[in-house]
Motif scaffolding. Structure first.
Motif, PDB file in Angstrom:
ATOM      1  N   PHE A  27      37.403  38.839  29.916  1.00  0.00           N
ATOM      2  CA  PHE A  27      38.107  39.448  30.633  1.00  0.00           C
ATOM      3  C   PHE A  27      36.156  40.055  30.808  1.00  0.00           C
ATOM      4  N   ALA A  28      35.019  40.445  30.131  1.00  0.00           N
ATOM      5  CA  ALA A  28      34.228  41.261  30.945  1.00  0.00           C
ATOM      6  C   ALA A  28      33.193  40.734  31.830  1.00  0.00           C
ATOM      7  N   ARG A  29      33.355  39.255  31.713  1.00  0.00           N
ATOM      8  CA  ARG A  29      32.676  38.601  32.949  1.00  0.00           C
ATOM      9  C   ARG A  29      33.437  38.552  33.841  1.00  0.00           C
ATOM     10  N   VAL A  30      34.581  38.878  33.665  1.00  0.00           N
ATOM     11  CA  VAL A  30      35.059  38.481  35.191  1.00  0.00           C
ATOM     12  C   VAL A  30      35.448  40.045  35.747  1.00  0.00           C
ATOM     13  N   LEU A  31      35.514  41.037  35.365  1.00  0.00           N
ATOM     14  CA  LEU A  31      35.083  42.435  35.795  1.00  0.00           C
ATOM     15  C   LEU A  31      33.645  42.092  36.151  1.00  0.00           C
ATOM     16  N   GLU A  32      32.633  41.480  35.328  1.00  0.00           N
ATOM     17  CA  GLU A  32      30.974  42.214  35.943  1.00  0.00           C
ATOM     18  C   GLU A  32      31.145  40.874  36.677  1.00  0.00           C
ATOM     19  N   ARG A  33      31.859  40.219  36.942  1.00  0.00           N
ATOM     20  CA  ARG A  33      31.976  39.126  38.759  1.00  0.00           C
ATOM     21  C   ARG A  33      32.075  39.859  39.678  1.00  0.00           C
ATOM     22  N   GLY A  34      33.184  41.068  39.834  1.00  0.00           N
ATOM     23  CA  GLY A  34      34.122  41.676  40.089  1.00  0.00           C
ATOM     24  C   GLY A  34      32.793  43.435  41.072  1.00  0.00           C
ATOM     25  N   ILE A  35      32.040  43.345  39.269  1.00  0.00           N
ATOM     26  CA  ILE A  35      31.358  44.964  40.178  1.00  0.00           C
ATOM     27  C   ILE A  35      30.138  43.994  40.562  1.00  0.00           C
ATOM     28  N   SER A  36      29.176  42.343  41.012  1.00  0.00           N
ATOM     29  CA  SER A  36      28.230  41.771  41.419  1.00  0.00           C
ATOM     30  C   SER A  36      29.340  41.727  43.007  1.00  0.00           C
ATOM     31  N   ARG A  37      30.275  41.819  42.989  1.00  0.00           N
ATOM     32  CA  ARG A  37      30.888  41.718  44.427  1.00  0.00           C
ATOM     33  C   ARG A  37      30.909  42.592  45.497  1.00  0.00           C
ATOM     34  N   GLY A  38      30.901  44.008  44.504  1.00  0.00           N
ATOM     35  CA  GLY A  38      31.551  45.260  45.298  1.00  0.00           C
ATOM     36  C   GLY A  38      33.184  45.275  45.037  1.00  0.00           C
ATOM     37  N   GLU A  39      34.105  44.481  44.649  1.00  0.00           N
ATOM     38  CA  GLU A  39      35.552  44.731  44.137  1.00  0.00           C
ATOM     39  C   GLU A  39      35.612  45.728  42.971  1.00  0.00           C
ATOM     40  N   VAL A  40      35.169  45.522  42.529  1.00  0.00           N
ATOM     41  CA  VAL A  40      35.221  46.249  41.332  1.00  0.00           C
ATOM     42  C   VAL A  40      34.161  47.445  40.806  1.00  0.00           C
ATOM     43  N   ARG A  41      35.151  48.909  40.825  1.00  0.00           N
ATOM     44  CA  ARG A  41      33.818  50.073  39.879  1.00  0.00           C
ATOM     45  C   ARG A  41      32.313  50.164  38.863  1.00  0.00           C
ATOM     46  N   ALA A  42      31.571  49.973  39.098  1.00  0.00           N
ATOM     47  CA  ALA A  42      30.696  49.369  37.394  1.00  0.00           C
ATOM     48  C   ALA A  42      30.574  50.417  36.486  1.00  0.00           C
ATOM     49  N   ASP A  43      31.385  51.597  36.818  1.00  0.00           N
ATOM     50  CA  ASP A  43      31.889  52.639  35.486  1.00  0.00           C
ATOM     51  C   ASP A  43      33.591  51.710  34.742  1.00  0.00           C
ATOM     52  N   ALA A  44      34.222  51.048  35.322  1.00  0.00           N
ATOM     53  CA  ALA A  44      35.603  50.028  35.313  1.00  0.00           C
ATOM     54  C   ALA A  44      35.111  49.285  33.955  1.00  0.00           C
ATOM     55  N   LEU A  45      34.397  48.791  33.299  1.00  0.00           N
ATOM     56  CA  LEU A  45      33.598  47.608  32.539  1.00  0.00           C
ATOM     57  C   LEU A  45      33.523  48.855  30.719  1.00  0.00           C
ATOM     58  N   ASP A  46      34.437  49.221  30.096  1.00  0.00           N
ATOM     59  CA  ASP A  46      34.392  49.757  28.906  1.00  0.00           C
ATOM     60  C   ASP A  46      35.399  49.493  28.416  1.00  0.00           C
ATOM     61  N   ASP A  47      35.433  49.942  26.916  1.00  0.00           N
ATOM     62  CA  ASP A  47      36.055  49.529  25.633  1.00  0.00           C
ATOM     63  C   ASP A  47      37.621  49.625  26.036  1.00  0.00           C
ATOM     64  N   LEU A  48      37.896  50.700  26.825  1.00  0.00           N
ATOM     65  CA  LEU A  48      39.135  50.870  26.954  1.00  0.00           C
ATOM     66  C   LEU A  48      40.069  49.789  27.978  1.00  0.00           C
ATOM     67  N   VAL A  49      39.338  49.446  28.687  1.00  0.00           N
ATOM     68  CA  VAL A  49      39.539  48.812  29.804  1.00  0.00           C
ATOM     69  C   VAL A  49      39.645  47.152  28.979  1.00  0.00           C
ATOM     70  N   LEU A  50      39.272  47.116  28.345  1.00  0.00           N
ATOM     71  CA  LEU A  50      38.712  45.978  27.571  1.00  0.00           C
ATOM     72  C   LEU A  50      39.617  45.143  26.811  1.00  0.00           C
ATOM     73  N   ASP A  51      39.854  46.519  26.410  1.00  0.00           N
ATOM     74  CA  ASP A  51      41.352  46.176  25.535  1.00  0.00           C
ATOM     75  C   ASP A  51      42.413  46.309  25.618  1.00  0.00           C
ATOM     76  N   VAL A  52      42.692  46.642  26.958  1.00  0.00           N
ATOM     77  CA  VAL A  52      44.746  46.197  27.346  1.00  0.00           C
ATOM     78  C   VAL A  52      44.097  44.445  27.995  1.00  0.00           C
ATOM     79  N   ILE A  53      44.102  43.860  28.060  1.00  0.00           N
ATOM     80  CA  ILE A  53      44.827  42.895  28.380  1.00  0.00           C
ATOM     81  C   ILE A  53      44.637  41.991  27.244  1.00  0.00           C
ATOM     82  N   PRO A  54      43.851  41.920  26.185  1.00  0.00           N
ATOM     83  CA  PRO A  54      43.880  41.163  24.590  1.00  0.00           C
ATOM     84  C   PRO A  54      44.632  42.041  24.053  1.00  0.00           C
ATOM     85  N   ALA A  55      45.340  43.338  24.720  1.00  0.00           N
ATOM     86  CA  ALA A  55      46.303  43.691  23.323  1.00  0.00           C
ATOM     87  C   ALA A  55      47.915  43.144  24.069  1.00  0.00           C
TER      88      ALA A  55
END
Length: 103
Positions: A40-68
């Motif tokens: 999921f972090a790799r997916v978010l990183e790709r979105g950040i590089s395209r400007g579709e995802v906020r840079a501050d969105a890549l954090d532990d809480l966000v990364l916990d949601v989908i696996p949880a």
């Protein structure tokens, strides 16, 4: 936790002594949760590089949601998510909080 697999998980957790419980949690982290968060972090990183995802969105809480959510559905409810339903969950629960502001 009332599904067959949820009951089995509860039984295992309740029967573990502290040392075994620590090893069991480590196994779940390294074999299930960790790889999901990395993906999921790799997916978010790709979105950040395209400007579709906020840079501050890549954090532990966000990364916990989908696996949880996946663990809950699989282990507690005893079911798997079809791809279409998983895409809908991500679109509805994850995209809005990580989306970058419109330009």
């Amino acid at each position: 936790m009332n599904s067959r697999s949820g009951l089995a998980l509860r039984a295992v957790l309740h029967e573990c002594d502290e040392e075994t419980a620590v090893r069991f949690r480590a196994l779940i982290e390294t074999g299930v949760v960790g790889p999901s968060k990395q993906l999921f972090a790799r997916v978010l990183e790709r979105g950040i590089s395209r400007g579709e995802v906020r840079a501050d969105a890549l954090d532990d809480l966000v990364l916990d949601v989908i696996p949880a959510m996946m663990m809950y559905r699989s282990k507690v409810c005893g079911s798997e998510w079809p791809d279409e339903e998983m895409a809908d969950v991500i679109d509805r629960s994850m995209v809005p909080p990580v989306r970058s502001a419109p330009a």
